[in-house]
Design a protein around this motif. Structure first.
Motif, PDB file in Angstrom:
ATOM      1  N   VAL A 137      32.510  41.188  36.668  1.00  0.00           N
ATOM      2  CA  VAL A 137      31.703  41.061  37.896  1.00  0.00           C
ATOM      3  C   VAL A 137      32.452  40.231  38.945  1.00  0.00           C
ATOM      4  CG1 VAL A 137      29.581  40.077  38.830  1.00  0.00           C
ATOM      5  CG2 VAL A 137      29.511  41.419  36.720  1.00  0.00           C
ATOM      6  N   ARG A 138      33.042  39.125  38.525  1.00  0.00           N
ATOM      7  CA  ARG A 138      33.795  38.280  39.479  1.00  0.00           C
ATOM      8  C   ARG A 138      34.937  39.078  40.113  1.00  0.00           C
ATOM      9  NH1 ARG A 138      32.230  32.922  38.727  1.00  0.00           N
ATOM     10  NH2 ARG A 138      31.311  32.514  36.680  1.00  0.00           N
ATOM     11  N   ASP A 139      35.636  39.865  39.297  1.00  0.00           N
ATOM     12  CA  ASP A 139      36.724  40.697  39.832  1.00  0.00           C
ATOM     13  C   ASP A 139      36.175  41.710  40.835  1.00  0.00           C
ATOM     14  OD1 ASP A 139      38.479  39.311  38.234  1.00  0.00           O
ATOM     15  OD2 ASP A 139      38.685  40.896  36.729  1.00  0.00           O
ATOM     16  N   GLY A 140      34.995  42.259  40.535  1.00  0.00           N
ATOM     17  CA  GLY A 140      34.371  43.227  41.435  1.00  0.00           C
ATOM     18  C   GLY A 140      33.985  42.607  42.766  1.00  0.00           C
ATOM     19  N   ILE A 141      33.514  41.351  42.723  1.00  0.00           N
ATOM     20  CA  ILE A 141      33.177  40.655  43.968  1.00  0.00           C
ATOM     21  C   ILE A 141      34.455  40.386  44.766  1.00  0.00           C
ATOM     22  CG2 ILE A 141      32.278  38.488  44.915  1.00  0.00           C
ATOM     23  CD1 ILE A 141      30.296  38.447  42.522  1.00  0.00           C
ATOM     24  N   ALA A 142      35.499  39.971  44.055  1.00  0.00           N
ATOM     25  CA  ALA A 142      36.776  39.665  44.729  1.00  0.00           C
ATOM     26  C   ALA A 142      37.390  40.905  45.362  1.00  0.00           C
ATOM     27  CB  ALA A 142      37.749  39.037  43.728  1.00  0.00           C
ATOM     28  N   SER A 143      37.249  42.057  44.713  1.00  0.00           N
ATOM     29  CA  SER A 143      37.860  43.289  45.243  1.00  0.00           C
ATOM     30  C   SER A 143      36.981  43.980  46.278  1.00  0.00           C
ATOM     31  CB  SER A 143      38.154  44.264  44.089  1.00  0.00           C
ATOM     32  OG  SER A 143      36.940  44.768  43.571  1.00  0.00           O
ATOM     33  N   GLY A 144      35.710  43.543  46.402  1.00  0.00           N
ATOM     34  CA  GLY A 144      34.810  44.169  47.374  1.00  0.00           C
ATOM     35  C   GLY A 144      33.980  45.295  46.795  1.00  0.00           C
ATOM     36  N   GLU A 145      34.153  45.617  45.512  1.00  0.00           N
ATOM     37  CA  GLU A 145      33.313  46.654  44.892  1.00  0.00           C
ATOM     38  C   GLU A 145      31.868  46.190  44.793  1.00  0.00           C
ATOM     39  OE1 GLU A 145      34.677  49.211  41.366  1.00  0.00           O
ATOM     40  OE2 GLU A 145      35.916  47.400  41.242  1.00  0.00           O
ATOM     41  N   ILE A 146      31.712  44.899  44.540  1.00  0.00           N
ATOM     42  CA  ILE A 146      30.378  44.305  44.388  1.00  0.00           C
ATOM     43  C   ILE A 146      30.146  43.400  45.599  1.00  0.00           C
ATOM     44  CG2 ILE A 146      28.952  42.748  42.985  1.00  0.00           C
ATOM     45  CD1 ILE A 146      30.555  43.754  40.542  1.00  0.00           C
ATOM     46  N   ARG A 147      28.940  43.479  46.163  1.00  0.00           N
ATOM     47  CA  ARG A 147      28.675  42.679  47.357  1.00  0.00           C
ATOM     48  C   ARG A 147      28.702  41.195  47.024  1.00  0.00           C
ATOM     49  NH1 ARG A 147      23.113  41.342  47.269  1.00  0.00           N
ATOM     50  NH2 ARG A 147      21.915  42.698  45.892  1.00  0.00           N
ATOM     51  N   PRO A 148      29.015  40.347  48.012  1.00  0.00           N
ATOM     52  CA  PRO A 148      29.068  38.913  47.758  1.00  0.00           C
ATOM     53  C   PRO A 148      27.707  38.381  47.299  1.00  0.00           C
ATOM     54  CG  PRO A 148      30.093  39.440  49.853  1.00  0.00           C
ATOM     55  CD  PRO A 148      29.403  40.691  49.377  1.00  0.00           C
ATOM     56  N   MET A 149      27.698  37.786  46.158  1.00  0.00           N
ATOM     57  CA  MET A 149      26.466  37.191  45.616  1.00  0.00           C
ATOM     58  C   MET A 149      26.846  36.269  44.474  1.00  0.00           C
ATOM     59  SD  MET A 149      24.919  40.583  43.635  1.00  0.00           S
ATOM     60  CE  MET A 149      23.463  39.763  43.023  1.00  0.00           C
ATOM     61  N   ASP A 150      25.895  35.528  43.978  1.00  0.00           N
ATOM     62  CA  ASP A 150      26.169  34.627  42.864  1.00  0.00           C
ATOM     63  C   ASP A 150      26.636  35.463  41.664  1.00  0.00           C
ATOM     64  OD1 ASP A 150      25.221  31.651  41.716  1.00  0.00           O
ATOM     65  OD2 ASP A 150      25.286  33.265  40.225  1.00  0.00           O
ATOM     66  N   PRO A 151      27.798  35.150  41.085  1.00  0.00           N
ATOM     67  CA  PRO A 151      28.315  35.951  39.977  1.00  0.00           C
ATOM     68  C   PRO A 151      27.398  35.982  38.750  1.00  0.00           C
ATOM     69  CG  PRO A 151      30.027  34.526  40.857  1.00  0.00           C
ATOM     70  CD  PRO A 151      28.751  34.116  41.515  1.00  0.00           C
ATOM     71  N   ILE A 152      26.687  34.875  38.511  1.00  0.00           N
ATOM     72  CA  ILE A 152      25.766  34.862  37.370  1.00  0.00           C
ATOM     73  C   ILE A 152      24.617  35.841  37.625  1.00  0.00           C
ATOM     74  CG2 ILE A 152      24.155  33.451  36.025  1.00  0.00           C
ATOM     75  CD1 ILE A 152      27.035  32.666  35.565  1.00  0.00           C
ATOM     76  N   ALA A 153      24.065  35.793  38.847  1.00  0.00           N
ATOM     77  CA  ALA A 153      22.970  36.706  39.193  1.00  0.00           C
ATOM     78  C   ALA A 153      23.458  38.155  39.142  1.00  0.00           C
ATOM     79  CB  ALA A 153      22.433  36.373  40.582  1.00  0.00           C
ATOM     80  N   ALA A 154      24.670  38.401  39.628  1.00  0.00           N
ATOM     81  CA  ALA A 154      25.214  39.758  39.611  1.00  0.00           C
ATOM     82  C   ALA A 154      25.435  40.237  38.167  1.00  0.00           C
ATOM     83  CB  ALA A 154      26.531  39.794  40.384  1.00  0.00           C
ATOM     84  N   SER A 155      25.903  39.346  37.300  1.00  0.00           N
ATOM     85  CA  SER A 155      26.112  39.712  35.889  1.00  0.00           C
ATOM     86  C   SER A 155      24.790  40.057  35.218  1.00  0.00           C
ATOM     87  CB  SER A 155      26.781  38.559  35.127  1.00  0.00           C
ATOM     88  OG  SER A 155      28.048  38.280  35.661  1.00  0.00           O
ATOM     89  N   LEU A 156      23.763  39.255  35.507  1.00  0.00           N
ATOM     90  CA  LEU A 156      22.437  39.533  34.933  1.00  0.00           C
ATOM     91  C   LEU A 156      21.917  40.883  35.425  1.00  0.00           C
ATOM     92  CD1 LEU A 156      20.790  36.003  35.243  1.00  0.00           C
ATOM     93  CD2 LEU A 156      21.382  37.197  33.129  1.00  0.00           C
ATOM     94  N   ALA A 157      22.097  41.139  36.732  1.00  0.00           N
ATOM     95  CA  ALA A 157      21.611  42.402  37.298  1.00  0.00           C
ATOM     96  C   ALA A 157      22.367  43.593  36.709  1.00  0.00           C
ATOM     97  CB  ALA A 157      21.763  42.380  38.819  1.00  0.00           C
ATOM     98  N   LEU A 158      23.671  43.426  36.483  1.00  0.00           N
ATOM     99  CA  LEU A 158      24.480  44.551  36.005  1.00  0.00           C
ATOM    100  C   LEU A 158      24.294  44.815  34.511  1.00  0.00           C
ATOM    101  CD1 LEU A 158      26.477  46.723  36.799  1.00  0.00           C
ATOM    102  CD2 LEU A 158      28.335  45.111  36.325  1.00  0.00           C
ATOM    103  N   PHE A 159      24.328  43.757  33.703  1.00  0.00           N
ATOM    104  CA  PHE A 159      24.301  43.972  32.247  1.00  0.00           C
ATOM    105  C   PHE A 159      22.936  43.682  31.616  1.00  0.00           C
ATOM    106  CE2 PHE A 159      28.876  43.193  33.017  1.00  0.00           C
ATOM    107  CZ  PHE A 159      29.368  44.377  32.492  1.00  0.00           C
ATOM    108  N   GLY A 160      22.036  43.033  32.354  1.00  0.00           N
ATOM    109  CA  GLY A 160      20.727  42.697  31.781  1.00  0.00           C
ATOM    110  C   GLY A 160      19.941  43.917  31.335  1.00  0.00           C
TER     111      GLY A 160
END
Length: 195
Positions: A137-160
């Motif tokens: 998820v952090r790599d996705g945020i860094a590359s722009g694939e994932i919108r800027p957001m808290d990486p923990i929240a993004a991980s929960l949203a993606l894999f939860g």
């Protein structure tokens, strides 16, 4: 060079772990005794204590081995692709397949309250496999694939959703295998965080 253990000893150790895994998942860690494991494995009590000093040591060995396998699974699935979307999808697919092929092992990882009997072990969400999933998820945020957001929240949203899907499958709530629902769950999760 360390001398190789006789095959019989290796078999006994594996039998103890396999039997303990089955009993821990079926009855719970606290409701399972070393004598229960000895009886179910049809081994002597001396054989159990030859390999493990206590029930906690058996649980620790199981936890360490299963975490190492899960880490390898996540790392391997992640290394096959460059984009975070495909890396995450591959991890989700591998986890669903593992739940179908080795349900007791995945139940022990996801359902057991490890902190109750392995207090020094990190919380499951802070373990290495979950750290690797957060790296995707952090790599996705860094590359722009994932919108800027808290990486923990993004991980929960993606894999939860995927983890919940696996739990429902393991609890026999679903009529179809987890892989039957995975694509829709994954697409909904990805759309929620993608740029």
């Amino acid at each position: 060079m360390t001398p190789r253990k006789p095959p019989k000893a290796e078999h006994a150790r594996e039998l103890i772990l396999t039997t303990a895994l089955h009993l821990f998942v079926a009855h719970g860690y606290f409701a399972t005794s070393v004598h229960d494991i000895r009886r179910a494995a049809d081994l002597s009590i001396g054989s159990i204590y030859h390999h493990f000093s206590s029930k906690e040591a058996i649980a620790r060995a199981l936890y360490d081995e299963l975490m190492a396998r899960m880490t390898e699974l996540v790392a391997s699935a992640s290394s096959e692709h460059k984009s975070s979307r495909l890396r995450g999808w591959s991890v989700a697919e591998q986890l669903c397949q593992a739940a179908q092929q080795e349900p007791e092992k995945v139940k022990f990882i996801l359902h057991a309250r490890h902190h109750e009997f392995l207090p020094e072990a990190p919380p499951i969400c802070s373990s290495r496999p979950f750290e690797l999933m957060q790296e995707i998820v952090r790599d996705g945020i860094a590359s722009g694939e994932i919108r800027p957001m808290d990486p923990i929240a993004a991980s929960l949203a993606l894999f939860g959703g995927v983890i919940r899907l696996i739990q429902m499958c393991l609890d026999d709530v679903l009529q179809q295998p987890a892989t039957s629902y995975l694509e829709e769950v994954w697409e909904a999760s990805w759309r929620g965080i993608s740029s």
